[in-house]
Write an enzyme that holds these catalytic residues in place. Structure first.
Site, PDB file in Angstrom:
ATOM      1  N   CYS A  79       0.865  -0.979   0.165  1.00 27.92           N
ATOM      2  CA  CYS A  79      -0.167  -0.083  -0.370  1.00 27.92           C
ATOM      3  C   CYS A  79       1.018   1.117  -0.052  1.00 27.92           C
ATOM      4  CB  CYS A  79      -1.051  -0.078   1.138  1.00 27.92           C
ATOM      5  SG  CYS A  79      -2.107  -1.348   0.995  1.00 27.92           S
ATOM      6  N   HIS A  84      -3.454   7.875   1.905  1.00 30.17           N
ATOM      7  CA  HIS A  84      -3.516   5.886   1.893  1.00 30.17           C
ATOM      8  C   HIS A  84      -4.758   6.409   1.997  1.00 30.17           C
ATOM      9  CE1 HIS A  84      -3.674   1.783   0.790  1.00 30.17           C
ATOM     10  NE2 HIS A  84      -3.891   2.062   2.075  1.00 30.17           N
ATOM     11  N   ASN A 109     -10.046  -0.277   0.045  1.00 30.99           N
ATOM     12  CA  ASN A 109      -8.541   0.096  -0.454  1.00 30.99           C
ATOM     13  C   ASN A 109      -7.846  -0.684  -1.599  1.00 30.99           C
ATOM     14  OD1 ASN A 109      -5.961  -0.454   0.005  1.00 30.99           O
ATOM     15  ND2 ASN A 109      -6.007  -0.925   2.515  1.00 30.99           N
TER      16      ASN A 109
END
Ligand code: ACO
Length: 324
Positions: free
Chosen positions: A114, A251, A281
């Site tokens: 990520c 993020h 996500n």
């Protein structure tokens, strides 16, 4: 004179279909209420069979090049941040390079899960500042749906597919925080935290990709602490404070992580770009997806000071401070 990496353009792409929480709840033992309350996610986009990470990356790349007014011939380097490559080798970046019709320069992938896009920014900035590349296409692209265990409701509701891209060029500054471009990047990792977030397979261990495994509560605790520390390190190095930053572009992991980090650093919620409701996500794609959304809807304006951040498996985490 200080060489600065400046943002020339950006773009993003979400595959169809969008799958709502209610639709997901017909297949997984979950509910819209649980997902929204715990995460803020309302939809995720799932790439159909046959659509790969490079397909998503290519579309985002074309949009970013168009917004920069450039073509593939202007690029020296393509970097793709991904954890879900089309193939074990070659890199997804070389596939994108070929499909863009780019016949020179270099292309490679960055793997920091990520945090991939923030790591990629750090790499791209280093190439530009050292004169190894003048124009870089940086893409974050993922088909996370391919590594989810759809029978594990604690993880499969959280992730989605997508891509975002940025074209970075070479500019000049005075070496102060008034400069346009990337002012600094801060990246960190701690491999001891592997067991909190990983895939239970890989080429060299199981000869397959494995499935995503996560200890959600533990990840949550580390996320707010690590992200805040990276953001503080970035701001301290540039000699700026929270009040100087126009937009925080995080993020998009979980709305509660965004809220927790904003609260810890005293950032007003209205200055945090949140797009998680629409795509969940998307790992390395989430920062450029949020960035592009806020540029296109007019929130982010030229000259704004922006702080990007991410955390992911590894653990890896980091922040990047840039004046758009
Ligand atoms: N639907 C309905 N119920 C569920 C679901 C679901 N999808 N998943 C778990 N539950 C249940 C559990 O079984 C448990 O039930 P029980 O109390 O009867 O045992 C209950 O909900 C609570 O489970 P917890 O795991 O304790 O829930 P928690 O409040 O911690 O929320 C979550 C889980 C959302 C994963 C949270 O821990 C989190 O956000 N962690 C951060 C993880 C993250 O964002 N990771 C992204 C990758 S890392 C990164 O990008 C930063």
């Amino acid at each position: 004179m200080t060489v600065r990496s400046i943002v020339l353009g950006c773009g993003s792409y979400l595959p169809e279909p969008a799958v709502s929480n209610a639709e997901l709840a017909t297949r997984v033992d979950t509910s819209d209420k649980w997902i929204v309350e715990r995460t803020g996610i309302k939809n995720r986009h799932i790439a159909p069979d046959g659509v790969t990470t490079s397909d998503l990356a290519l579309e985002a790349a074309r949009r970013a090049l168009a917004s920069a007014g450039l073509t593939a011939a202007d690029l020296d380097l393509v970097i793709v941040a991904t954890t879900t490559p089309d193939e074990t080798f070659p890199s997804t970046a070389t596939r994108v390079q070929a499909r863009l019709g780019m016949t020179r320069g270099a292309a490679f992938d960055v793997q920091a899960v990520c945090s991939g896009f923030v790591y990629g920014l750090s790499v791209a900035d280093a190439f530009i500042r050292t004169g190894q590349a003048r124009t870089v296409l940086l893409i974050g692209a993922e088909t996370m749906s391919r590594i989810l265990d759809w029978s594990d409701r604690t993880t499969c509701v959280l992730f989605g597919d997508g891509a975002g891209a940025m074209v970075l060029g070479t500019g000049e500054g005075a070496g102060t925080s008034d400069d346009r471009g990337i002012l600094n990047t801060k990246i960190f990792s701690d491999g001891r935290l592997h067991d909190l977030l990983y895939t239970d397979g890989g080429v060299s261990s199981t000869r397959g990709a494995g499935h995503l495994r996560m200890q959600g509560r533990e990840v949550f605790k580390h996320a707010v602490t690590n992200i805040s520390a990276a953001m503080e390190a970035s701001m301290a190095e540039a000699g700026i404070s929270v009040a100087d930053v126009a937009w925080f572009v995080p993020h998009q992991a979980n709305q509660r992580i965004l809220d927790g980090t904003a609260k810890k650093l005293g950032i007003a919620r209205e200055r945090v770009v949140s797009t998680i409701a629409e795509h969940g996500n998307t790992s390395a794609a989430s920062v450029p997806l949020a960035f592009d959304t806020a540029v296109k809807d007019g929130r982010i304006q030229r000259g704004d000071l922006l702080l990007l951040e991410a955390m992911g498996g590894g653990f890896t985490w980091g922040a990047a401070l840039l004046r758009y």
